[in-house]
Design a protein around this motif. Structure first.
Motif, PDB file in Angstrom:
ATOM      1  N   ARG A  38      43.788 -23.009 127.207  1.00  3.50           N
ATOM      2  CA  ARG A  38      44.853 -24.253 127.582  1.00  3.50           C
ATOM      3  C   ARG A  38      44.319 -25.356 127.063  1.00  3.50           C
ATOM      4  N   GLN A  39      43.328 -25.488 127.608  1.00 10.03           N
ATOM      5  CA  GLN A  39      42.645 -26.955 127.870  1.00 10.03           C
ATOM      6  C   GLN A  39      42.457 -27.208 126.428  1.00 10.03           C
ATOM      7  N   LYS A  40      41.498 -26.126 125.770  1.00  8.88           N
ATOM      8  CA  LYS A  40      40.943 -26.666 124.606  1.00  8.88           C
ATOM      9  C   LYS A  40      41.604 -26.267 123.746  1.00  8.88           C
ATOM     10  N   LEU A  41      42.898 -25.576 123.866  1.00  7.37           N
ATOM     11  CA  LEU A  41      44.217 -25.752 122.740  1.00  7.37           C
ATOM     12  C   LEU A  41      44.715 -27.630 122.562  1.00  7.37           C
ATOM     13  N   ILE A  42      44.983 -28.347 123.734  1.00  7.72           N
ATOM     14  CA  ILE A  42      45.313 -29.368 123.895  1.00  7.72           C
ATOM     15  C   ILE A  42      44.145 -30.597 123.054  1.00  7.72           C
ATOM     16  N   GLU A  43      43.292 -30.524 123.064  1.00  9.60           N
ATOM     17  CA  GLU A  43      42.199 -31.135 122.377  1.00  9.60           C
ATOM     18  C   GLU A  43      42.655 -30.675 121.165  1.00  9.60           C
ATOM     19  N   VAL A  44      42.443 -29.693 120.584  1.00  7.82           N
ATOM     20  CA  VAL A  44      42.131 -29.223 119.273  1.00  7.82           C
ATOM     21  C   VAL A  44      43.806 -29.588 118.573  1.00  7.82           C
ATOM     22  N   ASP A  45      44.598 -29.546 119.408  1.00  5.72           N
ATOM     23  CA  ASP A  45      45.932 -30.154 118.665  1.00  5.72           C
ATOM     24  C   ASP A  45      45.676 -31.503 118.280  1.00  5.72           C
ATOM     25  N   GLU A  46      45.399 -32.352 119.536  1.00  2.00           N
ATOM     26  CA  GLU A  46      45.244 -34.192 119.521  1.00  2.00           C
ATOM     27  C   GLU A  46      44.248 -33.944 118.568  1.00  2.00           C
ATOM     28  N   PHE A  47      43.008 -33.642 118.213  1.00  2.00           N
ATOM     29  CA  PHE A  47      42.644 -33.939 116.800  1.00  2.00           C
ATOM     30  C   PHE A  47      42.796 -33.344 115.303  1.00  2.00           C
TER      31      PHE A  47
END
Length: 432
Positions: A38-47
């Motif tokens: 989920r942490q990574k997903l937030i990062e991906v969504d931001e990018f």
RNA sequence: GGAGAGAUGGCCGAGUGGUUGAAGGCGCACGCUUGGAAAGCGUGUGUGCGUGCAAACGUACCGCAGGUUCGAAUCCUGUUCUCUCCGCCA
């Protein structure tokens, strides 16, 4: 598959449940992966948002050199973290798929089938004033069964079923189809069991006997692969039960609530490799690589799921009683119900040839465990969208039920009394 | 098995690289109108995931999986399914 949100909120219970069912899964590791993902997903969504902003800033016209250069940078970084996310996701999914369904609170906790609980025993065990034979002896003597030639042609655990035994099988099939597609009969069975359920009859189905890997897996029935027949050159397996092809039938669909319950009665030849059962039940047709089976499958709302299971059990008891067979009802313990099961109940018919009760039926209540991956849903009258609940249960496994009919109905002359409900389908014959 | 065409929201259907989650229509919901209805008018009407108490916001999804590109429903590759013709066949 379980809902990850449920696992997050009930981690200890889920871990204990897996243990009780005999599955070695690490819930803590799953939840760690879940939060990492989920942490990574937030990062991906931001990018991705950054990228989308960069694209839309072009506003229909050609982007500036700066914007293109910036886009290239974002693209490179995004590709990197999307790959990380993909890896996390696939690790996470494979772990999540390993988590078994929560067993219902009234399922007895046990470490093996020895801890199954006999709930009730119905009918009296027949007493013979002659030496009772087993079905194999009777059927072979009558020319109903030829396993030697089947071994020559196909191998062990196959048989040629012939003559009156074939007629008996078709009689059973017709009896079941007529019974379960009759709304009055369903009403009668439900009423006698004190169940408030829909009286909607079953729709008879001849399903395909092969199934894709993807669907088999979504049903959570691909494992154990050792027990499945894979078709070389195609992405197909021979189904092991009509449940597999009926339950997956409405994958990706959304039912109207008014269309539920949807009840199917499938008739299909089922295929099992029976790996690891060498030397077990070798006599007769008790354990074969292929056997014909009438199988019930239903789709309901979550509210109706538990009662639907009880209806299925009531139907099984009704069918056994109609044939006049002694049987017992067994509540399977946590170790013996399947991975996707919430509840599992077996019927065991008395087999005089073995002098014991043997499993002839199973009733499985899966809650929404299968539906979650199949994505089979219902639009409730309220407008809410929910996963459906699946129930499956044996109506009759033809091989085993004919064993019971033969052995319980045998005469001193080696003939077989025909249960009265089957006689109309055998030109009125009372004995075979 | 060979040749060709196609797959877009509940349905029909437009869309061949740039603010397209996606025109238009049908359907559905609500409102206005009406004695009531129809018609008409207006508004709304997908799913998953994530963040958030919530409102909401972000993100993904045009059969499926990859690829090209600053940017893909649109281009490329693979794959599944459907349709047409040929072959084979119960």
């Amino acid at each position: 598959m379980l809902d990850i949100r449920y696992i997050r909120d009930n981690a200890d219970a889920v871990q204990l449940n897996a243990q009780n069912k005999g599955y070695d899964v690490d819930i803590k590791k799953l939840l760690d992966l879940d939060s990492e993902r989920r942490q990574k997903l937030i990062e991906v969504d931001e990018f991705r948002a950054k990228r989308n902003e960069n694209i839309s800033s072009a506003n229909g016209s050609r982007p500036t050199e700066d914007s293109i250069a910036q886009g290239k940078v974002i693209k490179e970084k995004l590709g990197e973290i999307e790959l990380q996310l993909k890896t996390l996701n696939s690790d996470y999914m494979s772990l999540l798929k390993q988590v078994p369904n929560m067993s219902s609170p009234d399922v007895p906790v046990g470490k093996s089938e020895d801890e199954n609980v006999v709930v009730k025993t119905i009918g009296s065990i027949p007493k013979f004033d002659f030496v009772a034979l087993n079905h194999s002896e009777i059927a072979t003597k009558r020319g109903w069964l030829d396993k030697e030639r089947a071994a020559k042609v196909t191998g062990s655990r196959f048989a040629y079923v012939m003559g009156d035994l074939v007629k008996l099988q078709f009689a059973v099939i017709q009896f079941v189809i007529n019974t379960l597609s009759d709304e009055d009969k369903i009403t009668e069975i439900a009423n006698n069991a004190g169940l408030k359920v829909s009286s909607r009859p079953f729709i008879p189905v001849l399903p395909p006997l092969m199934i894709r890997t993807e669907m088999y897996d979504a049903m959570d029935r691909l494992e154990p692969k050792d027990d499945r027949y894979k078709l070389e050159g195609d992405d197909l397996w021979l189904q092991g039960s009509a449940e597999h092809v009926l339950g997956s039938m409405h994958s990706g669909e959304i039912f109207d609530e008014a269309d539920l319950p949807l009840r199917y009665l499938g008739y299909a030849t089922s295929f099992r490799r029976e790996a690891g059962t060498y030397g077990k039940d070798m006599e007769g047709i008790l354990r074969m690589h292929q056997f014909d089976k009438l199988e019930m499958e239903s789709f309901t709302t979550a509210d109706d799921g538990p009662n639907e299971h009880l209806l299925f059990v009531a139907i099984q008891e009704y069918l056994l009683s109609q044939l006049g067979l002694p049987y017992q009802v067994v509540k399977k313990c946590t170790a013996d119900i399947g991975k996707p099961n919430s509840i599992g109940v077996d019927m065991e018919a008395w087999l005089p040839g073995q002098n014991k009760y043997r499993e002839t039926h199973t009733a499985d209540y899966m809650t929404d465990y299968q539906a979650r991956r199949l994505q089979t849903k219902v639009r409730r009258a309220s407008g809410d969208l929910e996963l459906i609940h699946t129930n499956d249960a044996t109506a009759f496994a033809l091989g085993r039920i004919m064993i019971a009919i033969i052995e319980n109905g045998q005469t001193s002359e080696g003939k077989v009394n025909v249960p009265s409900v089957l006689q109309p389908y055998l030109s009125g014959r009372t004995i075979l």
